[in-house]
Scaffold this active site. Structure first.
Site, PDB file in Angstrom:
ATOM      1  CG  ASN A   9      41.285  49.571  36.541  1.00 54.24           C
ATOM      2  OD1 ASN A   9      40.873  50.464  35.808  1.00 54.24           O
ATOM      3  ND2 ASN A   9      40.697  49.264  37.689  1.00 54.24           N
ATOM      4  CD1 TRP A  10      46.237  52.602  32.697  1.00 56.34           C
ATOM      5  CD2 TRP A  10      45.557  53.771  30.906  1.00 56.34           C
ATOM      6  NE1 TRP A  10      47.223  52.533  31.742  1.00 56.34           N
ATOM      7  CE2 TRP A  10      46.824  53.236  30.635  1.00 56.34           C
ATOM      8  CE3 TRP A  10      44.923  54.540  29.930  1.00 56.34           C
ATOM      9  CZ2 TRP A  10      47.484  53.446  29.417  1.00 56.34           C
ATOM     10  CZ3 TRP A  10      45.561  54.756  28.723  1.00 56.34           C
ATOM     11  CH2 TRP A  10      46.835  54.205  28.474  1.00 56.34           C
ATOM     12  CE  LYS A  11      42.338  51.278  40.271  1.00 59.90           C
ATOM     13  NZ  LYS A  11      42.551  51.108  41.701  1.00 59.90           N
ATOM     14  CG  HIS A  94      37.630  48.006  40.524  1.00 66.82           C
ATOM     15  ND1 HIS A  94      37.789  48.839  41.602  1.00 66.82           N
ATOM     16  CD2 HIS A  94      38.868  47.609  40.160  1.00 66.82           C
ATOM     17  CE1 HIS A  94      39.083  48.962  41.862  1.00 66.82           C
ATOM     18  NE2 HIS A  94      39.760  48.224  41.005  1.00 66.82           N
ATOM     19  CD  GLU A 166      41.563  44.540  41.630  1.00 70.64           C
ATOM     20  OE1 GLU A 166      42.596  44.814  41.029  1.00 70.64           O
ATOM     21  OE2 GLU A 166      40.593  45.306  41.685  1.00 70.64           O
ATOM     22  N   GLY A 172      45.756  50.412  46.117  1.00 66.77           N
ATOM     23  CA  GLY A 172      46.239  51.793  46.203  1.00 66.77           C
ATOM     24  C   GLY A 172      46.844  52.141  47.544  1.00 66.77           C
ATOM     25  CB  SER A 212      49.884  47.465  46.384  1.00 63.48           C
ATOM     26  OG  SER A 212      49.035  48.470  46.902  1.00 63.48           O
TER      27      SER A 212
HETATM   28  P1  13P Z   1      46.661  49.392  42.614  1.00 61.41           P
HETATM   29  O1  13P Z   1      47.556  48.523  41.766  1.00 61.41           O
HETATM   30  O2  13P Z   1      46.873  50.862  42.394  1.00 61.41           O
HETATM   31  O3  13P Z   1      46.683  48.988  44.051  1.00 61.41           O
HETATM   32  O4  13P Z   1      45.151  49.120  42.090  1.00 61.41           O
HETATM   33  C1  13P Z   1      44.702  47.839  41.964  1.00 61.41           C
HETATM   34  C2  13P Z   1      43.394  47.864  41.271  1.00 61.41           C
HETATM   35  O5  13P Z   1      42.419  48.334  41.822  1.00 61.41           O
HETATM   36  C3  13P Z   1      43.320  47.345  39.899  1.00 61.41           C
HETATM   37  O6  13P Z   1      42.010  47.217  39.477  1.00 61.41           O
END
Ligand code: 13P
Length: 249
Positions: A9-11, A94, A166, A172, A212
């Site tokens: 997920n590149w956000k 999400h 999640e 993050g 993470s």
């Molecule tokens: P991180 O891997 O940066 O913690 O993010 C997880 C996430 O939100 C994936 O959708």
């Protein structure tokens, strides 16, 4: 046997040249045949990603879509618009969108139905906040999120669903749920599906862990019986880290 999946997920990261750079490297990598690789770029890069990955097995995924089919919803993107550019899978629920865009369980239930009516596949995300984890309410919170958004679906609809647990406190933050915490929650989710539907359906649903996940912890997390892969944020932005995670089963 359930699908093993690693989804990036590149956000709100990776512009056009960064996307081109990453994907051109990705297509040259040797990937395990028994792992489904998925990638969710931003809306503006979806078409580009579909084009670059057209001869690859990698699935391009959208990070969101609107609950309505069309209409006066400025700035929004519909399921049909995604399908038109070749995107057949969408991330819904999400935690960043739940928190920042007020996506309630009710809104998400509607989005799920719209996506399914549009013959799209869904990566459905959910997870508790730190306060819920500390107060011991995490099973309750997750049960409510899943029940409200998914448990009025027909059994047949479930073949279009991938779940992603999640925990918000692990996203993050560098703090990962321990492999035991992930396994415990995933087993709980599978048992809920088994009770509501049946165990044969529950055994077929892929449940990903997100929060993470990095090259140094992916193997341990993925080795749990009910963890079928990961939804990866930060580490999916680096090709070497992403490939290391893809190769962590
Ligand atoms: P991180 O891997 O940066 O913690 O993010 C997880 C996430 O939100 C994936 O959708």
């Amino acid at each position: 046997m359930r699908d093993q999946i690693v989804a990036g997920n590149w956000k709100m990261n990776n512009n056009q040249s960064e996307t081109e750079f990453f994907l051109n490297k990705l297509i040259k990598q040797t990937k395990p045949t028994d792992v489904r690789v998925m990638l969710a770029p931003s809306f503006t890069q979806l078409s580009q990603a579909v084009t670059i990955l057209k001869n690859d097995r990698i699935t391009v995924v959208a990070q969101n879509m609107n609950a309505e089919f069309s209409g006066a919803f400025t700035g929004e993107i519909s399921a049909d618009m995604l399908k038109e550019v070749g995107v057949m899978t969408v991330v819904l629920g999400h935690s960043e969108r739940r928190a920042m865009n007020h996506e309630t369980d009710e809104v998400l239930a509607k989005k799920v139905k719209t996506a399914l009516a549009s013959e799209m596949k869904i990566i459905f995300c959910f997870g508790e906040e730190l306060g819920h984890r500390k107060s011991g309410k995490y099973f309750e919170v997750v049960e409510k999120q899943i029940t409200k958004a998914l448990f009025d679906l027909s059994e047949g609809a479930w073949s279009n669903l991938i779940l992603a647990y999640e925990p918000v406190w692990a996203i993050g933050t560098g703090e990962t749920a321990s492999p035991e915490q992930a396994q415990e929650m995933h087993a709980f989710i599978r048992s809920l599906i088994g009770q509501k539907y049946n165990t044969s359906l529950a055994d077929k649903v892929s449940i990903l862990y997100g929060g993470s996940v990095k090259p140094n912890n992916a193997k341990e997390i993925f080795s749990n019986k009910d963890v079928d892969g990961g939804l990866i944020g930060g580490a999916s932005l680096n090709i070497d880290d992403f490939m290391a995670i893809v190769n962590s089963f």
